[in-house]
Design an enzyme around this catalytic site. Structure first.
Site, PDB file in Angstrom:
ATOM      1  N   SER A   1     -27.353   8.858 -50.998  1.00 64.24           N
ATOM      2  CA  SER A   1     -28.161   9.128 -52.196  1.00 64.24           C
ATOM      3  C   SER A   1     -27.809   9.340 -53.514  1.00 64.24           C
ATOM      4  O   SER A   1     -28.504   9.579 -54.346  1.00 64.24           O
ATOM      5  CB  SER A   1     -29.270  10.146 -51.686  1.00 64.24           C
ATOM      6  OG  SER A   1     -30.161   9.891 -50.518  1.00 64.24           O
ATOM      7  N   VAL A   2     -26.535   9.388 -53.638  1.00 68.59           N
ATOM      8  CA  VAL A   2     -25.909   9.328 -54.818  1.00 68.59           C
ATOM      9  C   VAL A   2     -26.219   8.369 -55.502  1.00 68.59           C
ATOM     10  O   VAL A   2     -26.168   8.222 -56.831  1.00 68.59           O
ATOM     11  CB  VAL A   2     -24.237   9.731 -54.704  1.00 68.59           C
ATOM     12  CG1 VAL A   2     -23.772   9.659 -56.318  1.00 68.59           C
ATOM     13  CG2 VAL A   2     -24.263  11.219 -54.517  1.00 68.59           C
TER      14      VAL A   2
END
Length: 367
Positions: free
Chosen positions: A83-84
């Site tokens: 999710s970065v």
């Protein structure tokens, strides 16, 4: 005191200050080194990078790129960002906004054929949209012998139409569905493939040579790709893809927006520094991205456009994001008032991760 003596005095003061700063920096590096060695002794596998004003002050790797093959991990190895990746998707949307291709106040259904009305692009960016979880729908109904993409996800949301979890703007609730929508909107307004455009607009211009949105087949061809690892029933680390719980990374392997970017610590530092100099979008646009959002009841939600927002008494404003994929835990923390950066990439989902981050943040306060 004559002119010569004054010059000598100021020279000695300068030398003293340089030595003092050097000693302080050395002490902080030693503290991080000690914390890293402690994590290493507990079995942590990953890369830690700390930077001040864009210059690396600490970078080290430990553990294995592949536990099965006993290949030592290097600082240059490529990790799944999970999710970065969302901050990159948000940047693509911001760039589209600056090009006049969309407005944050536009409703998502202006661009997408979806059964959810009245949700703005801004609410998608900030997880204040109330959308249901697409993965639950796909897990229940999708033929897992096939690989789903955004088009398939949108089709199944239309077909099964799971209910909203909340009214748009009612509350913050983390939404991977929203970021599938955002990548699809970027494709709609540009007429381009999201992956190709990400390369053209971000990765290549910034010189992020090891960063990409890769298919499973493409990742398999990257020799320095650090696999994610999870312990089996015998307590041995094995490739996370061997676990049933990790199957979704395969049958959802063509989704765009909420994840799938893979990168290195040093490429993430390039990205971090580009956000200071207006290379991609204006300072005004970034200010919006790093601002809390007002909910329907006028309370604030502290998530911007792809970034968690926080503050530290000594370090000032923090924008950060974590990533969580089978075997992986990733983190980028940007202390933007002081241009200090923490990047941690972990490929064996180790519990020492948290303690190492705390020690690294404490050390950054001293630089």
């Amino acid at each position: 005191m004559n002119t010569k003596s004054i010059k000598l005095f100021f020279f000695l003061c300068l030398i003293t200050n340089i030595l003092l700063i050097s000693n302080i920096a050395s002490a902080q590096v030693s503290a991080v080194e000690s914390a890293f060695e402690t994590a290493e002794s507990k079995g942590f596998s990953g890369v830690l990078l700390l930077a001040v004003d864009g210059k690396v002050v600490f970078e080290k790797a430990t553990g294995y790129r592949s536990y099965e093959q006993k290949i030592p991990l290097l600082t240059t190895d490529i990790f799944e960002m999970a999710s970065v990746s969302k901050q990159f998707t948000a940047m693509m949307v911001m760039m589209c906004q600056e090009k006049g291709l969309l407005e944050y106040s536009d409703n998502a259904d202006k661009y997408l054929n979806i059964p959810y009305k009245g949700i703005t692009i801004k609410q998608l960016l900030t997880h204040t949209n109330g959308l249901p979880d697409y993965q639950a729908v796909m897990d229940k109904h999708w033929d897992k012998n096939k690989v789903a993409d955004n088009q398939a996800i949108l089709e199944y949301l239309r077909k099964y139409h799971p209910p909203m979890l909340a009214e748009p703007g009612e509350k913050y609730e983390y939404s991977n569905t929203a970021y599938v929508f955002l990548a699809s909107i970027v494709e709609k307004v540009t007429g381009r493939d999201f992956i190709d455009l990400s390369r053209e607009w971000i990765f290549k211009p910034l010189g992020m040579k090891d960063t990409d949105i890769r298919t499973l087949e493409e990742k398999a061809k990257v020799s320095n790709f650090a696999a994610g690892h999870i312990k089996n029933k015998n307590g041995e680390y094995v490739n996370a893809n061997k676990f049933h719980d990790s199957d979704y990374t395969v049958w959802l392997g063509n989704r765009k927006g909420p994840g799938r970017i893979s990168s290195t610590a040093e490429d993430l530092l390039i990205w971090d520094q580009a956000l200071y100099n207006g290379t991609l979008v204006s300072e005004k646009t970034l200010k919006s991205a790093f601002s809390p959002q007002s909910l329907n009841d006028c309370t604030l939600s502290y998530y911007g456009f792809g970034w968690d927002l926080g503050k530290d008494e000594l370090l000032g404003k923090i924008v950060s994001h974590t990533g969580d994929n089978p075997g992986y835990k990733t983190l980028i923390m940007r202390f933007i008032d002081q241009n200090k950066t923490l990047i941690l990439l972990n490929n064996n989902y180790h519990e020492a991760n948290t303690e190492l981050v705390e020690s690294a943040v404490a050390a950054l306060k001293g630089f």
